[in-house]
Design a protein around this motif. Structure first.
Motif: not given
Length: 564
Positions: A433-437
């Motif tokens: 999730g952090t990588a996507l954002s």
């Protein structure tokens, strides 16, 4: 400052004084032994009758999980539609609008899964009806769901070989009638007699000393604030949460709310020992969890008390800088304590802004949620810890060349695979999730998400997914999160992070309980020793460090060194 530290110590000591006998009481409730609340039997029988439930019908682990998942699906649909149409329903004296579909999706899931991640402000985002019949209702049943799932483990551990693990509906009802409701009445009375509103009146209008006219939101808040802490939920009636003077009016209410959010998670550890008659095992579990808790608490309090060196460079007292973002009535020590317990326990309520805490305090908050096994939420705290126990048993068995065993049952490939998948799920959801954002913001820097660039902006995004995955709900509120991207992505993280870590441990316990019981012998690996406790602690730390250390280096650790 000495007085502040004494207040923190007194709060924790009072928590233990309440939690130990409460654990014994919880054990008696689910054993079916006599308690002083047996006069509620007719109320419970009435609930069973109108719902068509036979509380004496035994369930296996699959039936427990089927009941848990189906009733939660029903609650989600109910909550979703009430939130969308709340503006057309009664008990809306302030005329608040209905929620958008993406926000209602996020809010319904968030409170369903005991996270209470709020992408809205309580005063303007909800009506009194949805505050009571959606938010408060879900805060009761989500906490009861986690406790009911843990009681299945209690039954599986106690009986040598069995497929009969009690009745989910009986556990759910008794958790509410015998545990949550009585304690909430006491907490709500303390809050209301100290200034927390408990009426249905709309906004009041006051004139400040500066001559400004201000609308002050009110409402029946005391009961909701009681269960938000007791049930380790955390969502605030007011947008500022427990920083708000009506939600947390005094030091007495501050202590009450801090104690409330810790007593059930700690009590469930002692209840385990009383229920299965293995008190030494529960003491070891409590010792490991407390050691992890203190390793997070002590540095956090020191960082918050000492203040920000960057502010000191501006010619302002470093101790004055320690108060930035803190509740001045309680001081930095109380905020440091609260920031640790609320992230370790997975409550998520705040009495100071986490976005303003020192970088390494923010890291401690995130580590508490990343490990997600030091006390934890109602019921689910030990469920998460149990996954690490199974992995520790497996590794220990390999080290000594013996078949791994737990509570007299062989731990084999199926159980280890389930435990490994659950253990890997948590970091996968957070980091992906952090990588996507991060990818989104890198390719479109104009996105209105981050009020802080650089290291702290990365920490805000990492914290949001960590909070969602840990069913916590607190946030670095510099993040603009009420939009389709954050509502939908955190919504799916909330779903997977809640139910798979419940389904996995219950499945493992059910599978183990079906196996032939093996009496302890000289070659049995004992799980109630300090050595095994240290082994479990090492497994928790190593798995968390390997998974999350690189991300923490990019965020709070880099920000810490930038201050100097």
């Amino acid at each position: 400052m000495n007085t502040e530290l004494l207040g923190v110590i007194a709060t924790y000591v009072l928590t233990l004084i309440i939690a130990i006998p409460l654990g014994k009481y919880i054990s008696k409730v689910f054993k079916g032994e006599k308690t002083w609340l047996d006069f509620l039997n007719p109320v419970e029988r009435f609930i069973y009758r109108i719902c068509g439930i036979n509380p004496k019908e035994e369930m296996n682990w699959k039936q427990h999980l089927k009941a848990l998942v189906t009733i939660n699906m029903l609650w989600f649909v109910y909550a979703f539609f009430l939130l969308i149409f709340q503006d057309k329903l009664p008990l809306n004296p302030d005329g608040n609008p209905g929620q958008t579909p993406d926000l209602a999706f996020n809010t319904a899931i968030s409170f369903l899964v005991n996270c209470d991640l709020q992408h809205y402000s309580g005063e303007s985002g909800l009506t009194y009806l949805t505050q009571l019949f959606v938010i408060t209702f879900l805060q009761f049943v989500s906490a009861a769901t986690g406790i009911a799932a843990l009681v299945v483990l209690f039954k599986a551990f106690r009986d040598k070989t069995t497929t009969k693990l009690g009745n989910f509906w009986e556990f759910l009802v008794k958790t509410n009638t015998r545990l949550l409701l009585p304690l909430c009445v006491v907490i709500a009375l303390i809050l209301s007699f100290n200034g927390t509103p408990a009426s249905y009146a709309g906004k009041d209008t006051i004139v400040t000393m500066q001559g400004d006219t201000v609308g002050v939101s009110r409402g029946p808040a005391a009961g909701m604030i009681a269960i938000k802490h007791l049930g380790t939920n955390g969502g605030g009636w007011f947008g500022a949460n427990s920083i708000h003077p009506l939600e947390n009016p005094s030091y007495l209410t501050n202590m009450t709310e801090a104690i409330a959010q810790m007593i059930i998670p700690i009590a469930m550890i002692f209840a385990l020992g009383f229920f299965i008659n293995r008190r030494k095992f529960s003491y070891i579990v409590f010792g490991v969890m407390t050691a992890g808790f203190l390793l997070l608490l002590v540095p956090s309090m020191l960082y918050e008390i000492n203040g920000n060196p960057a502010i000191a460079k501006m010619g302002v007292s470093q101790l004055t800088g320690a108060m930035e973002g803190k509740e001045v009535r309680f001081g930095p020590a109380a905020t440091g304590y609260w920031s640790t317990i609320t992230t370790v326990i997975s409550t998520g309520s705040v009495n100071g802004f986490h976005d303003s805490t020192m970088p390494l305090t923010g890291m401690m908050e995130m580590v508490g949620m990343m490990t997600n096994a030091f006390y934890g939420g109602c019921g689910v705290g030990f469920l998460n810890y149990f996954i690490f126990v199974i992995i520790a048993v497996f590794i220990s068995g390999l080290m000594v060349g013996r078949t791994p065993e737990f509570m007299g049952h062989k731990v084999e490939a199926k159980e280890v695979k389930i435990a490994a998948l659950v253990a890997l799920l948590h970091p996968f959801l957070i980091l992906s999730g952090t990588a996507l954002s991060s990818y989104m913001i890198a390719h479109d820097p104009t996105l209105p998400w981050l009020n802080n660039p650089g290291y702290h902006g990365f920490s805000e995004m990492l914290y949001e997914y960590t909070s969602a995955a840990a069913n916590n709900g607190s946030g670095f509120e510099g993040l603009g999160d009420n939009n389709i991207f954050w509502n939908v992505t955190t919504g799916f993280v909330l779903i997977f992070s809640r139910f798979l870590p419940i389904l996995g441990p219950v499945a493992i316990a059910g599978i183990l309980a079906q196996k032939k019981y093996i009496p302890e012998s000289a070659g049995t690996l004992k799980t109630d020793t300090a050595t095994f406790g240290i082994m479990t602690f090492a497994v928790i730390i190593i798995l968390a460090a390997l998974a999350f250390f690189p991300a923490l280096v990019l965020g709070p650790i880099a920000e810490h060194f930038s201050l100097y």
